[in-house]
Every structure is written in structure tokens, then in C-alpha cells.
Design a protein around this motif. Structure first.
Motif, PDB file in Angstrom:
ATOM      1  N   ARG A 205       0.809  -1.224   0.000  1.00 22.01           N
ATOM      2  CA  ARG A 205       0.000   0.000   0.000  1.00 22.01           C
ATOM      3  C   ARG A 205       0.835   1.264   0.000  1.00 22.01           C
ATOM      4  O   ARG A 205       0.301   2.370  -0.156  1.00 22.01           O
ATOM      5  CB  ARG A 205      -0.946   0.000   1.210  1.00 22.01           C
ATOM      6  N   THR A 206       2.140   1.140   0.170  1.00 18.67           N
ATOM      7  CA  THR A 206       3.005   2.329   0.152  1.00 18.67           C
ATOM      8  C   THR A 206       3.492   2.677  -1.247  1.00 18.67           C
ATOM      9  O   THR A 206       4.129   3.712  -1.427  1.00 18.67           O
ATOM     10  CB  THR A 206       4.237   2.126   1.059  1.00 18.67           C
ATOM     11  N   TYR A 207       3.215   1.827  -2.228  1.00 19.66           N
ATOM     12  CA  TYR A 207       3.708   2.065  -3.582  1.00 19.66           C
ATOM     13  C   TYR A 207       2.679   2.813  -4.429  1.00 19.66           C
ATOM     14  O   TYR A 207       1.474   2.572  -4.337  1.00 19.66           O
ATOM     15  CB  TYR A 207       4.063   0.744  -4.263  1.00 19.66           C
ATOM     16  N   GLY A 208       3.190   3.692  -5.260  1.00 15.46           N
ATOM     17  CA  GLY A 208       2.330   4.401  -6.200  1.00 15.46           C
ATOM     18  C   GLY A 208       2.435   3.873  -7.610  1.00 15.46           C
ATOM     19  O   GLY A 208       1.585   4.156  -8.451  1.00 15.46           O
ATOM     20  N   ALA A 209       3.493   3.096  -7.889  1.00 15.45           N
ATOM     21  CA  ALA A 209       3.680   2.570  -9.243  1.00 15.45           C
ATOM     22  C   ALA A 209       4.519   1.301  -9.179  1.00 15.45           C
ATOM     23  O   ALA A 209       5.295   1.083  -8.245  1.00 15.45           O
ATOM     24  CB  ALA A 209       4.355   3.602 -10.145  1.00 15.45           C
ATOM     25  N   VAL A 210       4.333   0.475 -10.208  1.00 19.69           N
ATOM     26  CA  VAL A 210       5.138  -0.729 -10.404  1.00 19.69           C
ATOM     27  C   VAL A 210       5.693  -0.666 -11.814  1.00 19.69           C
ATOM     28  O   VAL A 210       4.948  -0.437 -12.775  1.00 19.69           O
ATOM     29  CB  VAL A 210       4.296  -2.009 -10.243  1.00 19.69           C
ATOM     30  N   ALA A 211       7.008  -0.853 -11.939  1.00 14.22           N
ATOM     31  CA  ALA A 211       7.647  -0.811 -13.253  1.00 14.22           C
ATOM     32  C   ALA A 211       8.185  -2.194 -13.601  1.00 14.22           C
ATOM     33  O   ALA A 211       8.925  -2.802 -12.823  1.00 14.22           O
ATOM     34  CB  ALA A 211       8.781   0.211 -13.268  1.00 14.22           C
ATOM     35  N   PHE A 212       7.795  -2.691 -14.786  1.00 16.95           N
ATOM     36  CA  PHE A 212       8.231  -3.999 -15.263  1.00 16.95           C
ATOM     37  C   PHE A 212       9.329  -3.842 -16.305  1.00 16.95           C
ATOM     38  O   PHE A 212       9.215  -3.025 -17.231  1.00 16.95           O
ATOM     39  CB  PHE A 212       7.067  -4.753 -15.920  1.00 16.95           C
ATOM     40  N   GLY A 213      10.355  -4.669 -16.201  1.00 18.87           N
ATOM     41  CA  GLY A 213      11.347  -4.751 -17.248  1.00 18.87           C
ATOM     42  C   GLY A 213      10.793  -5.505 -18.445  1.00 18.87           C
ATOM     43  O   GLY A 213       9.801  -6.243 -18.338  1.00 18.87           O
ATOM     44  N   ARG A 214      11.440  -5.359 -19.590  1.00 17.87           N
ATOM     45  CA  ARG A 214      10.923  -5.969 -20.815  1.00 17.87           C
ATOM     46  C   ARG A 214      10.929  -7.490 -20.763  1.00 17.87           C
ATOM     47  O   ARG A 214      10.125  -8.145 -21.434  1.00 17.87           O
ATOM     48  CB  ARG A 214      11.729  -5.487 -22.029  1.00 17.87           C
ATOM     49  N   ALA A 215      11.824  -8.078 -19.952  1.00 20.83           N
ATOM     50  CA  ALA A 215      11.932  -9.537 -19.917  1.00 20.83           C
ATOM     51  C   ALA A 215      10.927 -10.185 -18.959  1.00 20.83           C
ATOM     52  O   ALA A 215      10.836 -11.417 -18.905  1.00 20.83           O
ATOM     53  CB  ALA A 215      13.348  -9.949 -19.529  1.00 20.83           C
ATOM     54  N   VAL A 216      10.159  -9.404 -18.224  1.00 19.66           N
ATOM     55  CA  VAL A 216       9.162  -9.967 -17.310  1.00 19.66           C
ATOM     56  C   VAL A 216       7.995 -10.517 -18.123  1.00 19.66           C
ATOM     57  O   VAL A 216       7.422  -9.810 -18.955  1.00 19.66           O
ATOM     58  CB  VAL A 216       8.670  -8.901 -16.307  1.00 19.66           C
ATOM     59  N   THR A 217       7.642 -11.759 -17.894  1.00 15.93           N
ATOM     60  CA  THR A 217       6.597 -12.400 -18.684  1.00 15.93           C
ATOM     61  C   THR A 217       5.220 -11.894 -18.300  1.00 15.93           C
ATOM     62  O   THR A 217       5.017 -11.335 -17.211  1.00 15.93           O
ATOM     63  CB  THR A 217       6.635 -13.925 -18.504  1.00 15.93           C
ATOM     64  N   GLU A 218       4.257 -12.127 -19.182  1.00 17.43           N
ATOM     65  CA  GLU A 218       2.891 -11.710 -18.900  1.00 17.43           C
ATOM     66  C   GLU A 218       2.331 -12.462 -17.699  1.00 17.43           C
ATOM     67  O   GLU A 218       1.559 -11.895 -16.911  1.00 17.43           O
ATOM     68  CB  GLU A 218       2.005 -11.944 -20.128  1.00 17.43           C
ATOM     69  N   GLN A 219       2.715 -13.713 -17.535  1.00 16.48           N
ATOM     70  CA  GLN A 219       2.267 -14.479 -16.370  1.00 16.48           C
ATOM     71  C   GLN A 219       2.804 -13.870 -15.079  1.00 16.48           C
ATOM     72  O   GLN A 219       2.071 -13.759 -14.071  1.00 16.48           O
ATOM     73  CB  GLN A 219       2.729 -15.932 -16.496  1.00 16.48           C
TER      74      GLN A 219
END
Length: 344
Positions: A205-219
Motif C-alpha cells: 500500500r506504500t507504492y504508487g507505481a510498479v515498473a516492469f522490465g521488458r523480460a518480465v513475462t505476462e504471467q
């Protein structure tokens, strides 16, 4: 003094941080802006990088003192009954320059007048006055209600600052570490992980955003989203365009922007066929930077435009070398950032 009234309100705003092409860092600041007649007052100052004194990262006691000052419940901090309306976002030192104005009571009304750029003890209205701005006369009840709400309801002041943390998820540890360091330097908290499943709900609950790298799978992305949904947290999700730290910082800045859409100055960016399309709602300085990686994964950055644009839509030609191969365009004003991949 004219009997015509201006409306007064408040809205969350930010000064966008970033990693600049010369290697310098620009600090991120969340603040509350003054909305006069439905538009941010800051927008009348076309080329000013500044924040109001109602910043979310100052101690609560100082924030409350600023509110009481604007309500004229304390003596004016500057000579001649003048108050700081906007100041330097880096140090807030008057020596760096500030927009000041006289604030006074007229019956039950509040009046802001004699706006000026001030760097010393006294303002020189003839030399540094903003002669096209104000005076503004606000109805007392509306003015007091807006500022008073900051003392009774901290939601507006915390719109950006309370959740100015980002969770970074990816497989390239070196890139994540550099990105986290850059974010922390500009004032944004950042932690890295490969799996959010074991993170307690209170921490999510303390986060305002999540950033994914390109290699992170959709799953893997879906699993992270489920963790936040179970915790009842709404966050912005960023799909990293490329392992280029300044570019990723710009994407995250855009995701953390909590200002109302109708109050934004930079509203549109498109990039295709060697040119950029930019739309702004008021005159302001716009900087365009192109980023690309070569075949050896070296980052190249190009300053492709830096100038003041009038309100409206603009088409700007880009240097061919800046858009070669897979490239990305960052458009920046003092209050916002947009990012686009270059299309064919």
C-alpha cells in the motif's frame, strides 16, 4: 479595486524530476497548486520552474504554518505585506528567485495583487513586476474553505508524496540497481524484486507505481497485479520501453503524476516518421530528448528541441540520427513528462 471576482481552488501538482542528458539530476516535488478561474496560476508564468509553498515533502508543522500564513493568520514573511506564491523547487531560497504577491483582506474578501519576481528583501514592481497577472479578488468563504481543507483533510497534500515509492521488477539486476539509485536521488523511493507474492499488504500500500522490465513475462506481471488487487491497492503500471535509465525515470514520473488531467500543461506526444507532435495548453518551455541503443547496447541521447511553445498543437522535425533504429522521445515541461516510442 474591481468588484469582479475570481474563483479560488487547489489541486495536486508536481515538478517532474529526471535524469538530464548532461548527467545532472532534477528533483521531484509534489505540491498543491493554486487554481484561479479554473486554471493553475503557475500556467500564467510561461517559463517558470517552481513550486508553491504548499509542498507535500515539508514537515507538517511548516506546511500548516504556510496555510495559516496564506489565510493572513500570521504576519507577512516579506516586507510590504508580500508572500511567496512560487519558489525554487531545489532549495526554496529567496536568493534563487521567487514569485511574490501582496495578499490582503478587503472586507470579507481576499486579494492577491502586485505579483513580482523577487530575489531580495524588497520587490521592484517597475523592473520585475508581472503586470499582466492579477489583481485577483477571491470570496472569503471560498478561499478559507479551500485552504482550510488542507488542515482538516490531508488527502490533497498527500496525493503525490504519500505514495511516492516505486516497485521495480525485472531480470537485469544491474539496470534495476542503477534505476533505483537514480530514483532515490531525485526523491522517489524505489525497491527492486522479482516476485511481489511475499510482500506484506501494508507494504504494497506504500507504492504508487510498479515498473516492469521488458523480460518480465505476462504471467509474472499478472501475478504481481493479483498481489496488489488482494491488498486493495490501485497503482500505476509501467512497461519499461528499454533498459535506458533516464527513459525509465521519465516513464515512472509520468505514471506518478496525480494532477487532474484537465489541469495539465503537456497533454499529448506522438512520435513518427522523423517528427514529434506535441500539444500544450498554455505557453511553456518544452524540451524534447531522443534516446536509442546501438547494437552494442550503448545508450545515445540527443537534445532535439528546447524552446517555448505557444498553446496548441505543434509538429517538430527531429534529426535523423536521433531517430535511427529503435528510438524513444521524451517530452518534458517543468510540471510533466510524456514518453513515446518512435513509430515508422
Amino acid at each position: 479595486m474591481s468588484a469582479e471576482y475570481a474563483t479560488f481552488g487547489l489541486a495536486p501538482a508536481m515538478r517532474a524530476g529526471g535524469v538530464l542528458t548532461n548527467g545532472d539530476y532534477q528533483v521531484h516535488r509534489d505540491f498543491v497548486d493554486f487554481i484561479v478561474d479554473g486554471r493553475p496560476l503557475l500556467f500564467q508564468l510561461s517559463d517558470l520552474d517552481a513550486v508553491s509553498p504548499l509542498a507535500s515533502d515539508i514537515p507538517p508543522a511548516i506546511f500548516s504554518a504556510q496555510v495559516h500564513s496564506l489565510l493572513l493568520e500570521a504576519d507577512a514573511p516579506l516586507a510590504g505585506g508580500r508572500y511567496v506564491i512560487y519558489g525554487c523547487p531545489e532549495c526554496e531560497d529567496l536568493a534563487c528567485g521567487a514569485v511574490t504577491a501582496v495578499i490582503e483582506r478587503l472586507g470579507d474578501d481576499y486579494v492577491w495583487r502586485d505579483f513580482a519576481w523577487q530575489t531580495g528583501e524588497r520587490a521592484d514592481l517597475e523592473l520585475n513586476g508581472y503586470h499582466g497577472i492579477g489583481p485577483f479578488r477571491f470570496r472569503g468563504a471560498e478561499y478559507r474553505a479551500a485552504l482550510g481543507s488542507l488542515l482538516t483533510n490531508p488527502g490533497l497534500t498527500a496525493a503525490g508524496g504519500e505514495r511516492r515509492r516505486v516497485l521495480l521488477i525485472g531480470t537485469r539486476a544491474a539496470v534495476l540497481a542503477k534505476l533505483a539509485t537514480a530514483l532515490r536521488i531525485i526523491g522517489i523511493g524505489a525497491e527492486t524484486t522479482q516476485d511481489a507474492a511475499d510482500i506484506p499488504a501494508d507494504e504494497l500500500r506504500t507504492y504508487g507505481a510498479v515498473a516492469f522490465g521488458r523480460a518480465v513475462t505476462e504471467q509474472e506481471r499478472a501475478a504481481v497485479r493479483q498481489s496488489f488487487e488482494r491488498a486493495g491497492v490501485e497503482v500505476a503500471y509501467v512497461d519499461g520501453l528499454a533498459p535506458i535509465v533516464p527513459l525509465l525515470v521519465a516513464q515512472i514520473e509520468n505514471a506518478l503524476d496525480r494532477s487532474p488531467q484537465e489541469q495539465r500543461r503537456l497533454t499529448r506526444l506522438v512520435a513518427a516518421n522523423g517528427e514529434a507532435g506535441v500539444e500544450v495548453t498554455s505557453p511553456c518551455r518544452v524540451q524534447l530528448t531522443a534516446y536509442r541503443m546501438d547494437r552494442l547496447y550503448r545508450t545515445h541521447a540527443y537534445e532535439v528541441f528546447d524552446g517555448v511553445l505557444e498553446a496548441g498543437e505543434h509538429r517538430l522535425a527531429l534529426d535523423a540520427k536521433a531517430t535511427k533504429g529503435e528510438s524513444f522521445i521524451v517530452a518534458r515541461t517543468s510540471g510533466g513528462v510524456l514518453v513515446e516510442a518512435m513509430g515508422g
